[in-house]
Scaffold this motif. Structure first.
Motif, mmCIF file in Angstrom:
data_model
loop_
_atom_site.group_PDB
_atom_site.id
_atom_site.type_symbol
_atom_site.label_atom_id
_atom_site.label_comp_id
_atom_site.label_asym_id
_atom_site.label_seq_id
_atom_site.Cartn_x
_atom_site.Cartn_y
_atom_site.Cartn_z
ATOM 1 N N UNK A 157 -25.612 -16.035 -6.907
ATOM 2 C CA UNK A 157 -26.987 -16.527 -7.039
ATOM 3 C C UNK A 157 -27.927 -15.496 -7.649
ATOM 4 N N UNK A 158 -27.694 -14.215 -7.376
ATOM 5 C CA UNK A 158 -28.633 -13.209 -7.869
ATOM 6 C C UNK A 158 -28.534 -13.033 -9.384
ATOM 7 N N UNK A 159 -27.473 -13.565 -10.000
ATOM 8 C CA UNK A 159 -27.321 -13.502 -11.454
ATOM 9 C C UNK A 159 -27.728 -14.821 -12.100
ATOM 10 N N UNK A 160 -27.319 -15.926 -11.489
ATOM 11 C CA UNK A 160 -27.659 -17.252 -12.010
ATOM 12 C C UNK A 160 -28.112 -18.138 -10.870
ATOM 13 N N UNK A 161 -29.416 -18.227 -10.676
ATOM 14 C CA UNK A 161 -29.960 -18.932 -9.513
ATOM 15 C C UNK A 161 -29.643 -20.425 -9.559
ATOM 16 N N UNK A 162 -29.314 -20.959 -8.398
ATOM 17 C CA UNK A 162 -29.095 -22.392 -8.274
ATOM 18 C C UNK A 162 -30.175 -23.021 -7.388
ATOM 19 N N UNK A 174 -25.041 -23.592 -17.314
ATOM 20 C CA UNK A 174 -26.294 -24.043 -17.927
ATOM 21 C C UNK A 174 -25.949 -25.014 -19.054
ATOM 22 N N UNK A 175 -26.369 -26.275 -18.941
ATOM 23 C CA UNK A 175 -25.910 -27.276 -19.914
ATOM 24 C C UNK A 175 -26.342 -27.006 -21.348
ATOM 25 N N UNK A 228 -32.930 -28.790 -16.976
ATOM 26 C CA UNK A 228 -31.700 -28.194 -17.498
ATOM 27 C C UNK A 228 -30.949 -27.472 -16.377
ATOM 28 N N UNK A 229 -31.026 -28.033 -15.177
ATOM 29 C CA UNK A 229 -30.447 -27.395 -13.988
ATOM 30 C C UNK A 229 -28.948 -27.160 -14.163
ATOM 31 N N UNK A 230 -28.467 -26.095 -13.540
ATOM 32 C CA UNK A 230 -27.065 -25.712 -13.667
ATOM 33 C C UNK A 230 -26.136 -26.749 -13.047
ATOM 34 N N UNK A 231 -24.959 -26.869 -13.672
ATOM 35 C CA UNK A 231 -23.865 -27.670 -13.120
ATOM 36 C C UNK A 231 -22.705 -26.694 -12.878
ATOM 37 N N UNK A 290 -40.671 -25.028 -14.878
ATOM 38 C CA UNK A 290 -39.590 -24.056 -15.023
ATOM 39 C C UNK A 290 -39.268 -23.411 -13.684
ATOM 40 N N UNK A 291 -38.086 -22.841 -13.592
ATOM 41 C CA UNK A 291 -37.714 -22.020 -12.446
ATOM 42 C C UNK A 291 -37.108 -20.729 -12.977
#
Length: 300
Positions: free
Chosen positions: A288-293, A162-163, A274-277, A129-130
């Protein structure tokens, strides 16, 4: 299901025009198994059914005191108040949340890697996880404002990309949670239904939604139907307890008009699988501080 402009299948379309149509989730709630981590079979089964479980006494009284002092330090940092990661109350201007707190605080950064937390997140999600998001939340006495019913995944899907709902949140109470001081309410089992929301996402929607969400909220009709089907539970318990809940569970909180403040550390873990697209219903990703990539797995 729809196909995004990028060619990626959108299994959970939302921010629609016209009427929203809730539908059954196609992904599991629990991805791991008994023996993969510290959660026993009965608790895993309960989490799978309800979409949440509570760990009493996750932190000791001494640890609670240490983290509480850290929250006081962060909220009193005048230089930090000018940072975009600090969200203030819409009316009073008091600090409401501080995001990316595991990077701002070495103490909370260590908490993310604590086996009591990391191993449980890995087990529930069945993978490495991250940290998708971290923050501390402050709900002061008398003036603490709540948050309307919503699914975190709906926002993370629409605005972060987030898929799938293969993410889990851990809310650690640093103050006692009573039934009357704005404690989190959840609808058990609601994580199995994806509730679409109506309306296009405005540019930079996060700047207002983190104070008061208007886009990405379900209709009163859909909330009423879910409540009738699932009921409503409330997270109560002493400081040091933790609520683990699925990213798609319907939840919210009321205002706190009591003298008793409510504060917590909020950690969101997403599967590295489930990495972000690109966002599914926004023109660009949130900061990034809300939804890290940064999808680097958390290690001890």
């Amino acid at each position: 299901m729809t196909i995004m402009d990028t060619g990626v299948e959108d299994v959970y379309p939302t921010r629609v025009t016209g009427a929203a149509e809730p539908f059954d989730r196609v992904d599991p709630t629990v991805w791991g198994a008994d023996g993969d981590g510290p959660v026993d079979a009965a608790t895993l089964a309960s989490h799978d059914a309800k979409g949440y479980h509570v760990v009493e006494g996750l932190l000791s009284p001494a640890e609670v005191q240490a983290y509480w002092q850290e929250l006081v330090r962060l909220s009193g940092d005048e230089q930090l108040k000018a940072d975009e990661r600090v969200i203030t109350e819409k009316k009073s201007g008091e600090v409401r949340s501080i995001f990316e707190v595991h990077k701002l605080s070495a103490l909370i950064g260590e908490l993310v890697r604590d086996p009591r937390i990391l191993d449980r997140a890995r087990q529930i999600l069945g993978s490495e996880v991250y940290v998708h998001q971290s923050r501390v939340n402050y709900m002061p006495g008398f003036r603490g404002s709540g948050f309307y019913w919503h699914s975190d995944f709906e926002t993370w899907h629409a605005e972060d990309g987030m898929p799938r709902p293969r993410a889990v949140s851990c809310s650690i109470a640093l103050t006692d949670n009573y039934p009357f001081n704005g404690g989190l309410m959840v609808m058990p089992g609601s994580q199995r239904t994806f509730v679409q929301c109506v309306g296009a996402t405005p540019d930079d929607n996060y700047k207002s939604s983190l104070k008061e969400q208007e886009i990405g909220v379900p209709s009163e009709h859909d909330v009423t139907k879910l409540a009738a089907e699932c009921g409503i539970d409330q997270f109560t318990g002493s400081a040091g307890s933790a609520l683990w809940f699925d990213s798609n569970i319907m939840h919210g909180s009321g205002n706190n008009i009591t003298p008793y403040p409510r504060s917590n550390i909020f950690l969101v873990f997403n599967s590295v699988e489930n990495a972000l697209v690109e966002p599914y219903a926004a023109s660009k990703p949130r900061p990034e501080f809300i939804g890290s990539r940064d999808f680097t797995p958390v290690s001890r």
